[in-house]
Enzyme design. Structure first.
Site, PDB file in Angstrom:
ATOM      1  N   ILE A  46      39.208  43.171  40.356  1.00 16.46           N
ATOM      2  CA  ILE A  46      40.595  42.750  40.507  1.00 16.46           C
ATOM      3  C   ILE A  46      40.576  41.339  41.082  1.00 16.46           C
ATOM      4  O   ILE A  46      39.859  41.062  42.051  1.00 16.46           O
ATOM      5  CB  ILE A  46      41.368  43.696  41.461  1.00 16.46           C
ATOM      6  CG1 ILE A  46      41.319  45.154  40.953  1.00 16.46           C
ATOM      7  CG2 ILE A  46      42.804  43.221  41.659  1.00 16.46           C
ATOM      8  CD1 ILE A  46      41.979  45.389  39.616  1.00 16.46           C
ATOM      9  N   GLU A  90      27.787  52.008  39.762  1.00 16.76           N
ATOM     10  CA  GLU A  90      27.007  51.422  40.842  1.00 16.76           C
ATOM     11  C   GLU A  90      27.906  50.452  41.586  1.00 16.76           C
ATOM     12  O   GLU A  90      28.738  49.783  40.974  1.00 16.76           O
ATOM     13  CB  GLU A  90      25.778  50.670  40.310  1.00 16.76           C
ATOM     14  CG  GLU A  90      24.638  51.560  39.866  1.00 16.76           C
ATOM     15  CD  GLU A  90      24.738  52.017  38.425  1.00 16.76           C
ATOM     16  OE1 GLU A  90      23.967  52.907  38.038  1.00 16.76           O
ATOM     17  OE2 GLU A  90      25.601  51.505  37.679  1.00 16.76           O
ATOM     18  N   ASN A 132      29.944  46.362  49.652  1.00 17.13           N
ATOM     19  CA  ASN A 132      31.329  46.333  49.178  1.00 17.13           C
ATOM     20  C   ASN A 132      32.101  47.532  49.743  1.00 17.13           C
ATOM     21  O   ASN A 132      32.408  48.493  49.049  1.00 17.13           O
ATOM     22  CB  ASN A 132      31.369  46.318  47.644  1.00 17.13           C
ATOM     23  CG  ASN A 132      32.734  45.971  47.109  1.00 17.13           C
ATOM     24  OD1 ASN A 132      33.730  46.056  47.822  1.00 17.13           O
ATOM     25  ND2 ASN A 132      32.797  45.605  45.851  1.00 17.13           N
ATOM     26  N   TYR A 142      36.419  54.339  45.905  1.00 15.52           N
ATOM     27  CA  TYR A 142      35.733  55.326  45.071  1.00 15.52           C
ATOM     28  C   TYR A 142      35.624  56.673  45.778  1.00 15.52           C
ATOM     29  O   TYR A 142      35.844  57.713  45.159  1.00 15.52           O
ATOM     30  CB  TYR A 142      34.347  54.817  44.662  1.00 15.52           C
ATOM     31  CG  TYR A 142      34.373  53.511  43.906  1.00 15.52           C
ATOM     32  CD1 TYR A 142      35.411  53.190  43.031  1.00 15.52           C
ATOM     33  CD2 TYR A 142      33.373  52.567  44.068  1.00 15.52           C
ATOM     34  CE1 TYR A 142      35.447  51.988  42.342  1.00 15.52           C
ATOM     35  CE2 TYR A 142      33.390  51.355  43.382  1.00 15.52           C
ATOM     36  CZ  TYR A 142      34.430  51.080  42.527  1.00 15.52           C
ATOM     37  OH  TYR A 142      34.457  49.883  41.854  1.00 15.52           O
TER      38      TYR A 142
END
Length: 89
Positions: free
Chosen positions: A12, A44, A49, A56
């Site tokens: 994004i 992955e 991050n 997730y």
């Protein structure tokens, strides 16, 4: 790959991060995978991050393994994250 789906790249624009677009995009990809009969989705993600990992996990992905030196640019490790889609219809 038939009953398996894999996300290879998603992002994004930084100007639009934190506005729910990432979640919306992921939900759409999950729905598409389910509609195509996929049973598992994997991806992955860089271990650094934290925002993506949180997204997730919030969508039901779980860490399955660490891929050592996965990224070529800086040899950072990646988490392999997996979500079972069975029963998601």
């Amino acid at each position: 790959m038939y009953e398996q789906s894999q996300i290879t790249t998603v992002g994004i624009d930084p100007d639009y991060q934190g506005q729910g677009y990432g979640r919306l995009l992921m939900e759409e990809m999950l729905a598409l995978a389910v509609s195509q009969g996929c049973e598992v989705m994997s991806l992955e993600v860089r271990v650094s991050n934290h925002k993506a990992i949180s997204l997730y996990k919030g969508l039901g992905f779980e860490n399955q393994a660490i891929r050592k030196n996965y990224y070529q640019d800086n040899h950072e490790d990646a988490y392999l994250m997996v979500k079972r889609l069975e029963g998601q219809e």
